[in-house]
Design a protein around this motif. Sequence first.
Motif, PDB file in Angstrom:
ATOM      1  N   VAL A  74       0.838  -1.206   0.000  1.00  0.00           N
ATOM      2  CA  VAL A  74       0.000   0.000   0.000  1.00  0.00           C
ATOM      3  C   VAL A  74       0.866   1.246   0.000  1.00  0.00           C
ATOM      4  O   VAL A  74       0.593   2.219  -0.730  1.00  0.00           O
ATOM      5  CB  VAL A  74      -0.950  -0.010   1.219  1.00  0.00           C
ATOM      6  CG1 VAL A  74      -1.655   1.338   1.374  1.00  0.00           C
ATOM      7  CG2 VAL A  74      -1.975  -1.131   1.079  1.00  0.00           C
ATOM      8  N   LEU A  75       1.934   1.238   0.789  1.00  0.00           N
ATOM      9  CA  LEU A  75       2.823   2.399   0.837  1.00  0.00           C
ATOM     10  C   LEU A  75       3.435   2.681  -0.529  1.00  0.00           C
ATOM     11  O   LEU A  75       3.447   3.828  -0.999  1.00  0.00           O
ATOM     12  CB  LEU A  75       3.925   2.170   1.878  1.00  0.00           C
ATOM     13  CG  LEU A  75       5.017   3.250   1.936  1.00  0.00           C
ATOM     14  CD1 LEU A  75       4.423   4.612   2.275  1.00  0.00           C
ATOM     15  CD2 LEU A  75       6.095   2.855   2.949  1.00  0.00           C
ATOM     16  N   CYS A  76       3.955   1.660  -1.167  1.00  0.00           N
ATOM     17  CA  CYS A  76       4.599   1.853  -2.475  1.00  0.00           C
ATOM     18  C   CYS A  76       3.585   2.332  -3.518  1.00  0.00           C
ATOM     19  O   CYS A  76       3.891   3.186  -4.364  1.00  0.00           O
ATOM     20  CB  CYS A  76       5.268   0.563  -2.932  1.00  0.00           C
ATOM     21  SG  CYS A  76       6.713   0.108  -1.933  1.00  0.00           S
TER      22      CYS A  76
ATOM     23  N   LYS B  83       3.887   5.947  -5.435  1.00  0.00           N
ATOM     24  CA  LYS B  83       3.877   6.038  -6.896  1.00  0.00           C
ATOM     25  C   LYS B  83       2.861   7.078  -7.364  1.00  0.00           C
ATOM     26  O   LYS B  83       3.113   7.828  -8.317  1.00  0.00           O
ATOM     27  CB  LYS B  83       3.568   4.684  -7.519  1.00  0.00           C
ATOM     28  CG  LYS B  83       3.521   4.690  -9.048  1.00  0.00           C
ATOM     29  CD  LYS B  83       3.163   3.313  -9.586  1.00  0.00           C
ATOM     30  CE  LYS B  83       3.077   3.325 -11.116  1.00  0.00           C
ATOM     31  NZ  LYS B  83       1.993   4.192 -11.626  1.00  0.00           N
ATOM     32  N   GLY B  84       1.720   7.149  -6.682  1.00  0.00           N
ATOM     33  CA  GLY B  84       0.699   8.108  -7.061  1.00  0.00           C
ATOM     34  C   GLY B  84       1.040   9.547  -6.707  1.00  0.00           C
ATOM     35  O   GLY B  84       0.483  10.479  -7.288  1.00  0.00           O
TER      36      GLY B  84
ATOM     37  N   ASN C 144       8.740   2.617  -9.670  1.00  0.00           N
ATOM     38  CA  ASN C 144       9.227   1.448  -8.932  1.00  0.00           C
ATOM     39  C   ASN C 144       9.897   1.896  -7.636  1.00  0.00           C
ATOM     40  O   ASN C 144      10.728   2.811  -7.648  1.00  0.00           O
ATOM     41  CB  ASN C 144      10.206   0.664  -9.805  1.00  0.00           C
ATOM     42  CG  ASN C 144       9.632   0.431 -11.202  1.00  0.00           C
ATOM     43  OD1 ASN C 144       8.619  -0.234 -11.366  1.00  0.00           O
ATOM     44  ND2 ASN C 144      10.260   1.027 -12.214  1.00  0.00           N
ATOM     45  N   ILE C 145       9.566   1.243  -6.537  1.00  0.00           N
ATOM     46  CA  ILE C 145       9.984   1.690  -5.205  1.00  0.00           C
ATOM     47  C   ILE C 145      10.791   0.596  -4.509  1.00  0.00           C
ATOM     48  O   ILE C 145      10.340  -0.551  -4.415  1.00  0.00           O
ATOM     49  CB  ILE C 145       8.773   2.030  -4.316  1.00  0.00           C
ATOM     50  CG1 ILE C 145       7.721   2.832  -5.076  1.00  0.00           C
ATOM     51  CG2 ILE C 145       9.232   2.742  -3.052  1.00  0.00           C
ATOM     52  CD1 ILE C 145       8.108   4.206  -5.494  1.00  0.00           C
ATOM     53  N   PHE C 146      11.950   0.956  -4.000  1.00  0.00           N
ATOM     54  CA  PHE C 146      12.765   0.077  -3.155  1.00  0.00           C
ATOM     55  C   PHE C 146      12.769   0.682  -1.757  1.00  0.00           C
ATOM     56  O   PHE C 146      13.112   1.861  -1.575  1.00  0.00           O
ATOM     57  CB  PHE C 146      14.191  -0.021  -3.706  1.00  0.00           C
ATOM     58  CG  PHE C 146      15.065  -1.020  -2.991  1.00  0.00           C
ATOM     59  CD1 PHE C 146      15.206  -2.312  -3.475  1.00  0.00           C
ATOM     60  CD2 PHE C 146      15.751  -0.675  -1.832  1.00  0.00           C
ATOM     61  CE1 PHE C 146      16.022  -3.240  -2.827  1.00  0.00           C
ATOM     62  CE2 PHE C 146      16.561  -1.593  -1.178  1.00  0.00           C
ATOM     63  CZ  PHE C 146      16.696  -2.877  -1.676  1.00  0.00           C
ATOM     64  N   LEU C 147      12.398  -0.100  -0.752  1.00  0.00           N
ATOM     65  CA  LEU C 147      12.313   0.383   0.622  1.00  0.00           C
ATOM     66  C   LEU C 147      13.586   0.027   1.386  1.00  0.00           C
ATOM     67  O   LEU C 147      14.002  -1.136   1.406  1.00  0.00           O
ATOM     68  CB  LEU C 147      11.092  -0.209   1.322  1.00  0.00           C
ATOM     69  CG  LEU C 147       9.746   0.196   0.707  1.00  0.00           C
ATOM     70  CD1 LEU C 147       8.613  -0.600   1.342  1.00  0.00           C
ATOM     71  CD2 LEU C 147       9.504   1.690   0.862  1.00  0.00           C
TER      72      LEU C 147
ATOM     73  N   ALA D  65      13.098   5.319   1.193  1.00  0.00           N
ATOM     74  CA  ALA D  65      12.644   4.725  -0.059  1.00  0.00           C
ATOM     75  C   ALA D  65      13.481   5.270  -1.206  1.00  0.00           C
ATOM     76  O   ALA D  65      13.964   6.407  -1.163  1.00  0.00           O
ATOM     77  CB  ALA D  65      11.170   5.036  -0.298  1.00  0.00           C
ATOM     78  N   VAL D  66      13.653   4.445  -2.224  1.00  0.00           N
ATOM     79  CA  VAL D  66      14.340   4.842  -3.453  1.00  0.00           C
ATOM     80  C   VAL D  66      13.376   4.564  -4.597  1.00  0.00           C
ATOM     81  O   VAL D  66      12.976   3.416  -4.823  1.00  0.00           O
ATOM     82  CB  VAL D  66      15.649   4.060  -3.646  1.00  0.00           C
ATOM     83  CG1 VAL D  66      16.414   4.614  -4.847  1.00  0.00           C
ATOM     84  CG2 VAL D  66      16.510   4.113  -2.389  1.00  0.00           C
ATOM     85  N   ALA D  67      12.995   5.612  -5.312  1.00  0.00           N
ATOM     86  CA  ALA D  67      12.057   5.482  -6.432  1.00  0.00           C
ATOM     87  C   ALA D  67      12.810   5.634  -7.743  1.00  0.00           C
ATOM     88  O   ALA D  67      13.664   6.514  -7.870  1.00  0.00           O
ATOM     89  CB  ALA D  67      10.962   6.541  -6.323  1.00  0.00           C
ATOM     90  N   VAL D  68      12.497   4.779  -8.720  1.00  0.00           N
ATOM     91  CA  VAL D  68      13.230   4.802  -9.989  1.00  0.00           C
ATOM     92  C   VAL D  68      12.258   4.693 -11.160  1.00  0.00           C
ATOM     93  O   VAL D  68      11.143   4.186 -11.036  1.00  0.00           O
ATOM     94  CB  VAL D  68      14.270   3.658 -10.075  1.00  0.00           C
ATOM     95  CG1 VAL D  68      15.210   3.695  -8.895  1.00  0.00           C
ATOM     96  CG2 VAL D  68      13.598   2.300 -10.172  1.00  0.00           C
TER      97      VAL D  68
END
Length: 451
Positions: free
Chosen positions: A103-105, A109-110, A118-121, A298-301
């Motif tokens: 849910v967090l990712c 994203k939204g 794409n999310i890396f926690l 978090a790292v978003a790519v």
Amino acid sequence: MNNIDKVNDKKTENDSELSEFDEKHVWHPYTSLSSPIPTYHVVSADKCLLRLDDGRELIDGMSSWWACCHGYSHPHLIEAVQKQLHTLSHVMFAGIRHDPATVLCKRLKGMLPKGLNNIFLADSGSVAVEVALKMAIQYQSARNPGRTRFLTVKGGYHGDTMAAMSVTDPGSGFSSEYQCYIPRQYFIERPSIPFHGEWKDSAMLPLENFLKEHHHEIAAFILEPVMQGAGGMYFYHPQYLVRAREICSRYDVVMICDEIATGFGRTGRMFACEHAGITPDIMTLGKGLTGGMMTLSAVAVTDRISEGISLSPSRVLMHGPTFMANPLACAAANGSLDLLLYEDVCSQTSHIEKVLYDGLRDLVSCTETVKEVRALGACGVVELRKNVDTVSMQRFFVDKGIWLRPFGNIIYIYPPFIITDEQLRACISAVRELVFLLNDGVQTSQSCFSV
């Protein structure tokens, strides 16, 4: 008395014993055990107030190193963590999914600039930067083998772990002890035009010229968007990001925006990149992500980066923290996002900016002491002409009922978003009093400057 009661009974050491133990054996940040910086004993916190063991209350003007953006003991965040605690406090994330993380990712994203799909926690801000740098290396190993160096701007700060230190300004003092160990990276002049200045394309020449000559070595260009944090609270023109995005794309250099300090409304936009309307290839997030409840980053790519990593020799991202996507932390983060989305945080920070600037701007008249005054979102800065003595200044503020921790030549206010105007003006009043004392050359305040 059962065994647990006996253990608890032993925990009743008096405060003087604990204080003595802490001073001798507990290592606090940026201090030594042989000559430790004095500490203040906080026993509880609520909203914007820290309560000391002697009964005093301090208005927290720096959000506990910028993380507690909603203040302390927020009932919505407490409820989110308590509810999760009764179902799943932790589980490994390899081969397992759980709803708090998913849910967090999905929610991130939204919220993020379009394309960061794409999310890396990860665990903390520094670790998020480490992951981002590793991602850039793996991407380039498939696309442009041999690109293993990083480019950044002077005045930046990206964390205290080894790779993060390598892209932190070597003149800042954070990495000077470790220069013989950390990788050598490239630094160019920081963006020269301030946030509200008149834009000139000549400001891009350092980046243009460097990448024209060295792009074949560079995996990524990393910087803090719009606001440099621990490197001096410097605010620069958003157009720099627009042009940097174009230049990085031209040379297939990964653009990393470190939003650990700037994200989640701090600069007046949900993310600082929004001031420029750009999407970086990689974005790091932290601090306000959980509202300061617990550590999480978090790292978003973009798809381009994740697809490139899948083509690298290892095919997978070689990183897996033990506490990655901890369910309690994810629950806290979801609670923090609730507050950020439904309490109009950007209006709050815009109001804080106005109060800060109105209250601090005339300090530029203290020409002997003050170099510049600036404010952006929920951050107000008085830049002095000399470095400060953090211990003396912190003692001054505590005596005024304020918690501020100056560094270098910077006095800054970085409050929780829920701070009242009365509390914010109390912080401003304390800063004004100190600056006027310094400027007037009062003997008792001269020790507030380093010698």
